[in-house]
Scaffold this motif. Structure first.
Motif, PDB file in Angstrom:
ATOM      1  N   VAL A 159     -57.623 -17.398   4.195  1.00  0.00           N
ATOM      2  CA  VAL A 159     -56.460 -17.184   5.067  1.00  0.00           C
ATOM      3  C   VAL A 159     -55.255 -16.762   4.246  1.00  0.00           C
ATOM      4  O   VAL A 159     -54.541 -15.833   4.599  1.00  0.00           O
ATOM      5  N   GLN A 160     -55.024 -17.425   3.102  1.00  0.00           N
ATOM      6  CA  GLN A 160     -53.903 -17.048   2.247  1.00  0.00           C
ATOM      7  C   GLN A 160     -54.064 -15.630   1.726  1.00  0.00           C
ATOM      8  O   GLN A 160     -53.098 -14.875   1.662  1.00  0.00           O
ATOM      9  N   GLY A 161     -55.276 -15.257   1.349  1.00  0.00           N
ATOM     10  CA  GLY A 161     -55.519 -13.907   0.861  1.00  0.00           C
ATOM     11  C   GLY A 161     -55.233 -12.877   1.930  1.00  0.00           C
ATOM     12  O   GLY A 161     -54.650 -11.821   1.655  1.00  0.00           O
ATOM     13  N   GLU A 162     -55.616 -13.158   3.166  1.00  0.00           N
ATOM     14  CA  GLU A 162     -55.356 -12.218   4.256  1.00  0.00           C
ATOM     15  C   GLU A 162     -53.860 -12.104   4.523  1.00  0.00           C
ATOM     16  O   GLU A 162     -53.349 -11.015   4.715  1.00  0.00           O
ATOM     17  N   GLU A 163     -53.150 -13.234   4.523  1.00  0.00           N
ATOM     18  CA  GLU A 163     -51.703 -13.194   4.733  1.00  0.00           C
ATOM     19  C   GLU A 163     -51.016 -12.423   3.617  1.00  0.00           C
ATOM     20  O   GLU A 163     -50.116 -11.635   3.857  1.00  0.00           O
ATOM     21  N   TYR A 164     -51.445 -12.635   2.362  1.00  0.00           N
ATOM     22  CA  TYR A 164     -50.875 -11.881   1.245  1.00  0.00           C
ATOM     23  C   TYR A 164     -51.152 -10.397   1.425  1.00  0.00           C
ATOM     24  O   TYR A 164     -50.266  -9.565   1.210  1.00  0.00           O
ATOM     25  N   ASN A 165     -52.360 -10.053   1.834  1.00  0.00           N
ATOM     26  CA  ASN A 165     -52.723  -8.652   2.030  1.00  0.00           C
ATOM     27  C   ASN A 165     -51.854  -8.029   3.116  1.00  0.00           C
ATOM     28  O   ASN A 165     -51.360  -6.921   2.957  1.00  0.00           O
ATOM     29  N   LYS A 166     -51.638  -8.731   4.221  1.00  0.00           N
ATOM     30  CA  LYS A 166     -50.787  -8.204   5.294  1.00  0.00           C
ATOM     31  C   LYS A 166     -49.375  -7.992   4.768  1.00  0.00           C
ATOM     32  O   LYS A 166     -48.763  -6.966   5.007  1.00  0.00           O
ATOM     33  N   LYS A 167     -48.827  -8.978   4.057  1.00  0.00           N
ATOM     34  CA  LYS A 167     -47.476  -8.877   3.523  1.00  0.00           C
ATOM     35  C   LYS A 167     -47.389  -7.700   2.555  1.00  0.00           C
ATOM     36  O   LYS A 167     -46.463  -6.907   2.612  1.00  0.00           O
ATOM     37  N   SER A 168     -48.362  -7.594   1.690  1.00  0.00           N
ATOM     38  CA  SER A 168     -48.367  -6.504   0.720  1.00  0.00           C
ATOM     39  C   SER A 168     -48.438  -5.155   1.418  1.00  0.00           C
ATOM     40  O   SER A 168     -47.709  -4.234   1.072  1.00  0.00           O
ATOM     41  N   LEU A 169     -49.302  -5.056   2.434  1.00  0.00           N
ATOM     42  CA  LEU A 169     -49.411  -3.795   3.164  1.00  0.00           C
ATOM     43  C   LEU A 169     -48.111  -3.460   3.879  1.00  0.00           C
ATOM     44  O   LEU A 169     -47.678  -2.324   3.891  1.00  0.00           O
ATOM     45  N   GLN A 170     -47.465  -4.464   4.475  1.00  0.00           N
ATOM     46  CA  GLN A 170     -46.209  -4.216   5.180  1.00  0.00           C
ATOM     47  C   GLN A 170     -45.180  -3.639   4.227  1.00  0.00           C
ATOM     48  O   GLN A 170     -44.531  -2.645   4.525  1.00  0.00           O
ATOM     49  N   ASP A 171     -45.016  -4.270   3.085  1.00  0.00           N
ATOM     50  CA  ASP A 171     -44.022  -3.798   2.113  1.00  0.00           C
ATOM     51  C   ASP A 171     -44.366  -2.408   1.614  1.00  0.00           C
ATOM     52  O   ASP A 171     -43.519  -1.531   1.538  1.00  0.00           O
ATOM     53  N   ASP A 172     -45.625  -2.195   1.253  1.00  0.00           N
ATOM     54  CA  ASP A 172     -46.031  -0.911   0.698  1.00  0.00           C
ATOM     55  C   ASP A 172     -45.918   0.215   1.707  1.00  0.00           C
ATOM     56  O   ASP A 172     -45.491   1.314   1.380  1.00  0.00           O
ATOM     57  N   LEU A 173     -46.325  -0.040   2.954  1.00  0.00           N
ATOM     58  CA  LEU A 173     -46.301   1.031   3.935  1.00  0.00           C
ATOM     59  C   LEU A 173     -44.878   1.417   4.304  1.00  0.00           C
ATOM     60  O   LEU A 173     -44.595   2.559   4.630  1.00  0.00           O
ATOM     61  N   TYR A 174     -43.982   0.457   4.252  1.00  0.00           N
ATOM     62  CA  TYR A 174     -42.602   0.787   4.604  1.00  0.00           C
ATOM     63  C   TYR A 174     -41.885   1.438   3.430  1.00  0.00           C
ATOM     64  O   TYR A 174     -41.163   2.396   3.598  1.00  0.00           O
ATOM     65  N   ASN A 175     -42.084   0.909   2.254  1.00  0.00           N
ATOM     66  CA  ASN A 175     -41.426   1.429   1.058  1.00  0.00           C
ATOM     67  C   ASN A 175     -42.469   2.118   0.187  1.00  0.00           C
ATOM     68  O   ASN A 175     -42.978   1.533  -0.749  1.00  0.00           O
ATOM     69  N   PHE A 216     -42.314   2.883  13.664  1.00  0.00           N
ATOM     70  CA  PHE A 216     -43.620   2.299  13.422  1.00  0.00           C
ATOM     71  C   PHE A 216     -43.381   0.897  12.898  1.00  0.00           C
ATOM     72  O   PHE A 216     -42.760   0.725  11.855  1.00  0.00           O
ATOM     73  N   ASP A 217     -43.826  -0.098  13.636  1.00  0.00           N
ATOM     74  CA  ASP A 217     -43.546  -1.493  13.298  1.00  0.00           C
ATOM     75  C   ASP A 217     -44.551  -2.022  12.285  1.00  0.00           C
ATOM     76  O   ASP A 217     -45.461  -2.770  12.616  1.00  0.00           O
ATOM     77  N   TRP A 218     -44.364  -1.618  11.019  1.00  0.00           N
ATOM     78  CA  TRP A 218     -45.281  -2.045   9.961  1.00  0.00           C
ATOM     79  C   TRP A 218     -45.219  -3.555   9.777  1.00  0.00           C
ATOM     80  O   TRP A 218     -46.214  -4.181   9.403  1.00  0.00           O
ATOM     81  N   ALA A 219     -44.064  -4.163  10.008  1.00  0.00           N
ATOM     82  CA  ALA A 219     -43.909  -5.595   9.758  1.00  0.00           C
ATOM     83  C   ALA A 219     -44.748  -6.446  10.705  1.00  0.00           C
ATOM     84  O   ALA A 219     -45.318  -7.444  10.306  1.00  0.00           O
ATOM     85  N   LYS A 220     -44.830  -6.064  11.975  1.00  0.00           N
ATOM     86  CA  LYS A 220     -45.583  -6.870  12.948  1.00  0.00           C
ATOM     87  C   LYS A 220     -47.005  -6.375  13.140  1.00  0.00           C
ATOM     88  O   LYS A 220     -47.864  -7.112  13.589  1.00  0.00           O
ATOM     89  N   ASN A 221     -47.248  -5.106  12.866  1.00  0.00           N
ATOM     90  CA  ASN A 221     -48.576  -4.549  13.107  1.00  0.00           C
ATOM     91  C   ASN A 221     -48.925  -3.616  11.968  1.00  0.00           C
ATOM     92  O   ASN A 221     -48.674  -2.429  12.042  1.00  0.00           O
ATOM     93  N   TYR A 222     -49.501  -4.162  10.908  1.00  0.00           N
ATOM     94  CA  TYR A 222     -49.756  -3.309   9.750  1.00  0.00           C
ATOM     95  C   TYR A 222     -50.880  -2.318  10.000  1.00  0.00           C
ATOM     96  O   TYR A 222     -51.097  -1.429   9.209  1.00  0.00           O
TER      97      TYR A 222
END
Length: 154
Positions: A20-36, A77-83
């Protein structure tokens, strides 16, 4: 036998939090990367941006038609809520029967002067890879489904 079951049971429950932690980290990482977008962005993220750019015109035309508003020109595009802003599937690989080799779902927030809703557009995509016919477009897309959700009241 009890010891094996107990060990399997403990192993199962000890590994769940790390997954679960790995998935949450992956989502957070994807959100940051896709936006910036930076040089560290993964290939998948570049492909999502590439796909959005390829069908941007079709997205805008579909939203103008849905809302009956020719002034719509902006998309968020709401990367933060829907990566998974862009999802590409190949129906023939999953065994589905469709005339389109690729199905692309895009989650957008169309805007005129203000955001109009959260919409999911599903396109069927055909890529024509025949260079002997330059008069034909190389990518053909068709809107298959348009789903609208109102924005939450603030």
């Amino acid at each position: 036998m009890k010891n094996i079951l107990m060990l399997a049971f403990m192993f199962f429950f000890l590994t769940i939090p790390s997954v679960v932690q790995g998935e949450e980290y992956n989502k957070k990482s994807l959100q940051d990367d896709l936006y910036n977008v930076t040089n560290d962005v993964t290939q998948e993220q570049h492909l999502k941006h590439f796909m959005l750019n390829l069908i941007n015109k079709e997205i805008i035309l579909a939203t103008r038609e849905y809302y009956k508003d020719q002034n719509i020109s902006g998309m968020a595009f709401d990367w933060a809520k829907n990566y998974n802003v862009v999802e590409v599937t190949e129906p023939q690989v999953t065994g589905e029967n469709t005339e389109y080799p690729f199905i692309v779902k895009v989650n957008v927030i169309p805007a005129n002067e203000k955001p109009l809703g959260t919409d999911t557009l599903t396109f069927g995509i055909i890529v024509d890879s025949h260079p002997d016919k330059p008069e034909n477009p190389s990518i053909i897309s068709k809107l298959l489904k348009y789903e609208h959700k109102d924005l939450p009241k603030e």
